[in-house]
Design a protein around this motif. Structure first.
Motif, mmCIF file in Angstrom:
data_model
loop_
_atom_site.group_PDB
_atom_site.id
_atom_site.type_symbol
_atom_site.label_atom_id
_atom_site.label_comp_id
_atom_site.label_asym_id
_atom_site.label_seq_id
_atom_site.Cartn_x
_atom_site.Cartn_y
_atom_site.Cartn_z
ATOM 1 N N ASN A 219 0.840 -1.199 0.000
ATOM 2 C CA ASN A 219 0.000 0.000 0.000
ATOM 3 C C ASN A 219 0.873 1.245 0.000
ATOM 4 O OD1 ASN A 219 -2.979 -0.876 0.438
ATOM 5 N ND2 ASN A 219 -1.805 -2.144 1.856
ATOM 6 N N VAL A 220 0.492 2.238 -0.825
ATOM 7 C CA VAL A 220 1.247 3.478 -0.951
ATOM 8 C C VAL A 220 0.288 4.650 -0.844
ATOM 9 C CG1 VAL A 220 2.710 4.887 -2.452
ATOM 10 C CG2 VAL A 220 2.994 2.390 -2.409
ATOM 11 N N ASN A 221 0.613 5.600 0.034
ATOM 12 C CA ASN A 221 -0.173 6.823 0.184
ATOM 13 C C ASN A 221 0.807 7.995 0.230
ATOM 14 O OD1 ASN A 221 -1.723 9.027 1.064
ATOM 15 N ND2 ASN A 221 -3.088 7.726 2.268
ATOM 16 N N LEU A 222 0.762 8.849 -0.779
ATOM 17 C CA LEU A 222 1.702 9.963 -0.865
ATOM 18 C C LEU A 222 1.232 11.189 -0.079
ATOM 19 C CD1 LEU A 222 2.799 9.625 -4.581
ATOM 20 C CD2 LEU A 222 4.030 8.930 -2.538
ATOM 21 N N GLY A 223 0.117 11.089 0.623
ATOM 22 C CA GLY A 223 -0.295 12.109 1.585
ATOM 23 C C GLY A 223 -0.357 13.504 1.002
ATOM 24 N N GLN A 224 0.397 14.427 1.602
ATOM 25 C CA GLN A 224 0.335 15.838 1.230
ATOM 26 C C GLN A 224 1.456 16.260 0.282
ATOM 27 O OE1 GLN A 224 -0.288 18.453 4.653
ATOM 28 N NE2 GLN A 224 -1.316 16.812 5.761
ATOM 29 N N VAL A 225 2.214 15.303 -0.248
ATOM 30 C CA VAL A 225 3.253 15.643 -1.220
ATOM 31 C C VAL A 225 2.591 16.250 -2.460
ATOM 32 C CG1 VAL A 225 5.072 14.771 -2.724
ATOM 33 C CG2 VAL A 225 4.794 13.825 -0.424
ATOM 34 N N THR A 226 3.053 17.445 -2.845
ATOM 35 C CA THR A 226 2.515 18.093 -4.047
ATOM 36 C C THR A 226 3.493 18.045 -5.209
ATOM 37 O OG1 THR A 226 3.322 20.266 -3.304
ATOM 38 C CG2 THR A 226 1.050 19.655 -2.715
ATOM 39 N N HIS A 227 4.818 18.062 -4.904
ATOM 40 C CA HIS A 227 5.836 18.087 -5.955
ATOM 41 C C HIS A 227 6.914 17.041 -5.684
ATOM 42 C CE1 HIS A 227 3.946 21.904 -6.984
ATOM 43 N NE2 HIS A 227 4.618 21.884 -8.115
ATOM 44 N N LEU A 228 7.182 16.221 -6.704
ATOM 45 C CA LEU A 228 8.289 15.273 -6.698
ATOM 46 C C LEU A 228 9.165 15.617 -7.893
ATOM 47 C CD1 LEU A 228 9.792 12.663 -5.885
ATOM 48 C CD2 LEU A 228 8.109 11.390 -7.261
ATOM 49 N N VAL A 229 10.385 16.046 -7.626
ATOM 50 C CA VAL A 229 11.252 16.513 -8.702
ATOM 51 C C VAL A 229 11.783 15.347 -9.535
ATOM 52 C CG1 VAL A 229 13.442 17.691 -9.217
ATOM 53 C CG2 VAL A 229 11.881 18.623 -7.500
ATOM 54 N N GLY A 230 12.079 14.226 -8.911
ATOM 55 C CA GLY A 230 12.668 13.094 -9.612
ATOM 56 C C GLY A 230 11.665 12.028 -9.976
ATOM 57 N N ASN A 231 12.077 10.743 -9.807
ATOM 58 C CA ASN A 231 11.263 9.587 -10.178
ATOM 59 C C ASN A 231 10.502 9.018 -8.985
ATOM 60 O OD1 ASN A 231 12.462 9.702 -12.772
ATOM 61 N ND2 ASN A 231 14.151 8.372 -12.100
ATOM 62 N N LEU A 232 9.361 8.430 -9.274
ATOM 63 C CA LEU A 232 8.647 7.579 -8.329
ATOM 64 C C LEU A 232 8.814 6.156 -8.833
ATOM 65 C CD1 LEU A 232 6.723 7.085 -5.933
ATOM 66 C CD2 LEU A 232 4.815 7.469 -7.503
ATOM 67 N N ASN A 233 9.706 5.404 -8.210
ATOM 68 C CA ASN A 233 10.046 4.064 -8.683
ATOM 69 C C ASN A 233 9.590 3.032 -7.657
ATOM 70 O OD1 ASN A 233 11.089 1.736 -9.740
ATOM 71 N ND2 ASN A 233 13.228 2.370 -9.653
ATOM 72 N N LEU A 234 8.489 2.350 -7.977
ATOM 73 C CA LEU A 234 7.914 1.355 -7.074
ATOM 74 C C LEU A 234 7.739 0.008 -7.767
ATOM 75 C CD1 LEU A 234 5.122 3.608 -5.499
ATOM 76 C CD2 LEU A 234 7.377 3.114 -4.544
ATOM 77 N N ARG A 235 8.434 -0.225 -8.860
ATOM 78 C CA ARG A 235 8.234 -1.459 -9.616
ATOM 79 C C ARG A 235 8.769 -2.676 -8.844
ATOM 80 N NH1 ARG A 235 12.543 -0.879 -14.662
ATOM 81 N NH2 ARG A 235 14.424 -0.546 -13.393
ATOM 82 N N PHE A 236 8.313 -3.862 -9.285
ATOM 83 C CA PHE A 236 8.722 -5.141 -8.707
ATOM 84 C C PHE A 236 8.314 -5.267 -7.246
ATOM 85 C CE2 PHE A 236 12.547 -4.613 -11.728
ATOM 86 C CZ PHE A 236 11.802 -5.059 -12.812
ATOM 87 N N ASN A 237 7.045 -4.974 -6.936
ATOM 88 C CA ASN A 237 6.490 -5.156 -5.604
ATOM 89 C C ASN A 237 5.167 -5.905 -5.701
ATOM 90 O OD1 ASN A 237 8.088 -3.791 -3.307
ATOM 91 N ND2 ASN A 237 8.164 -2.235 -4.926
ATOM 92 N N MET A 238 4.392 -5.875 -4.626
ATOM 93 C CA MET A 238 3.072 -6.517 -4.601
ATOM 94 C C MET A 238 1.986 -5.488 -4.305
ATOM 95 S SD MET A 238 3.883 -10.197 -2.801
ATOM 96 C CE MET A 238 4.558 -9.516 -1.290
#
Length: 368
Positions: A219-238
């Protein structure tokens, strides 16, 4: 006073009296606190007189009842009941400042909200307010959730901005506001939550080990994050659930490929600088939300999609790859992308690039 007859009257001052006492009285009256037959029901502190006694019948008493969700706004009398009002119930955004009493209402007050330069030092409860204190940026500090000393420095010094985070996550991570570098997720993490963090100026790295050896993240919850400058890398999980929260801008890639998603919504995201990869999941539907810009590839292959709607977009810079969706029948590209890559014999593309190929055609096209 002429005595015309003996009557059977009952003395009922404060007691029940089973036996009648012969008292001389007139035909029409008995002495005070007496009546002719039976035993008088004497009023108690918890009763109301519903019917007065007569010469031949007892008074009728009913209980005064106040429920647990009421308080008294007018006291009782011997002939009138108490008046009650329903107790105020505090909302989920309030705490009980003053508890109710039998004669006063509950008083509620809104929780304090910590501002951008504060951190929460004590969480609110149903009866206490949130406590905030000023926090301080330490842009050279690295929070290591596997290091007790590093964690202690965050809480004891009220640090809210750090350079980076390793072995995420821990309770001190949720106190942060901004991260100027990367967030590296530990390999055994099952849930990722970003709390009150507003910006991440590097990458979020939560990649599992490989296609055949996936990480435990679910489970992933990015909450109050509004800006991510780089990558969101969550591959190879369940991963089965992703909540993008307040996220609007991703400067790099969003890789959530090779997981266990059956549905995803992009929420408030409007901009992805490079690729959006949702390949190798179990997706039956995608809600692109407010997403308008993908700088390079849109990779949706090897899912269970039967239709794809791209009406929110203004730009998809390169390939739209949808191969491996055997039931896919409908895709409207809205004149976006440079190449549509598919292998479905049932697919009838609408407003898609004229340069579209199946995976077996022209390998030099390098369809992703």
């Amino acid at each position: 006073m002429k005595i015309s007859k003996f009557w059977s009257c009952v003395n009922a001052i404060g007691v029940f009296q089973a036996m009648a006492t012969m008292i001389k009285c007139t035909q029409t009256a008995c002495p005070p606190y007496h009546y002719r037959t039976g035993c008088e029901q004497v009023l108690s502190s918890g009763e109301l007189e519903a019917r007065l006694p007569t010469l031949s019948s007892d008074r009728i008493c009913i209980p005064r009842i106040c429920s647990i969700d009421q308080y008294e706004i007018r006291p009782k009398t011997t002939t009138t009941d108490r008046q009650y009002a329903t107790l105020t119930v505090c909302t989920t955004a309030e705490f009980e400042k003053h508890a109710p009493t039998p004669t006063t209402d509950r008083q509620c007050q809104s929780f304090t909200t910590c501002n951008d330069h504060q951190v929460e030092t004590h969480a609110p409860t149903p009866t206490t307010d949130r406590q905030c204190t000023n926090c301080f940026p330490e842009t050279d500090f690295i929070l290591n959730c596997a290091n007790p000393s590093s964690r202690s420095d965050i809480s004891s010094n009220h640090i809210c901005d750090v350079k980076s985070v390793d072995n995420c996550c821990c309770s001190e991570f949720y106190l942060l506001k901004n991260i100027s570098g990367n967030v590296n997720i530990r390999s055994d993490e099952t849930m990722l939550y970003f709390g009150t963090i507003a910006t991440v100026d590097g990458h979020i790295n939560g990649e599992g080990f490989s296609e055949d050896n996936r990480g435990p993240l679910q489970n992933v919850n990015l909450g109050q994050v509004t800006h991510l400058v780089g990558n969101l890398n969550l591959r190879f999980n369940m991963i089965t659930h992703v909540h993008f929260g307040s996220l609007m801008h991703v400067g790099g890639r969003v890789w959530i490929s090779s997981n266990s998603l059956s549905y995803i919504t992009m929420n408030a995201i409007t901009y992805i600088g490079l690729d959006l990869s949702l390949r190798d999941n179990f997706l039956t539907a995608i809600d692109f939300g407010a997403l308008a810009h993908i700088g390079r590839h849109l990779l949706l292959f090897n899912n269970n999609l039967n239709s794809i709607e791209l009406g929110t977009f203004t730009q998809i810079g390169n390939h739209i790859s949808v191969r491996g969706n055997s039931n896919l029948e409908v895709i409207n590209c809205y004149d976006l992308g440079s190449c549509l890559c598919h292998d479905s014999s049932n697919l009838n593309p609408v407003n898609c690039p004229t340069r579209y190929r199946t995976i077996s055609q022209e390998p030099a096209l390098n369809c992703p």
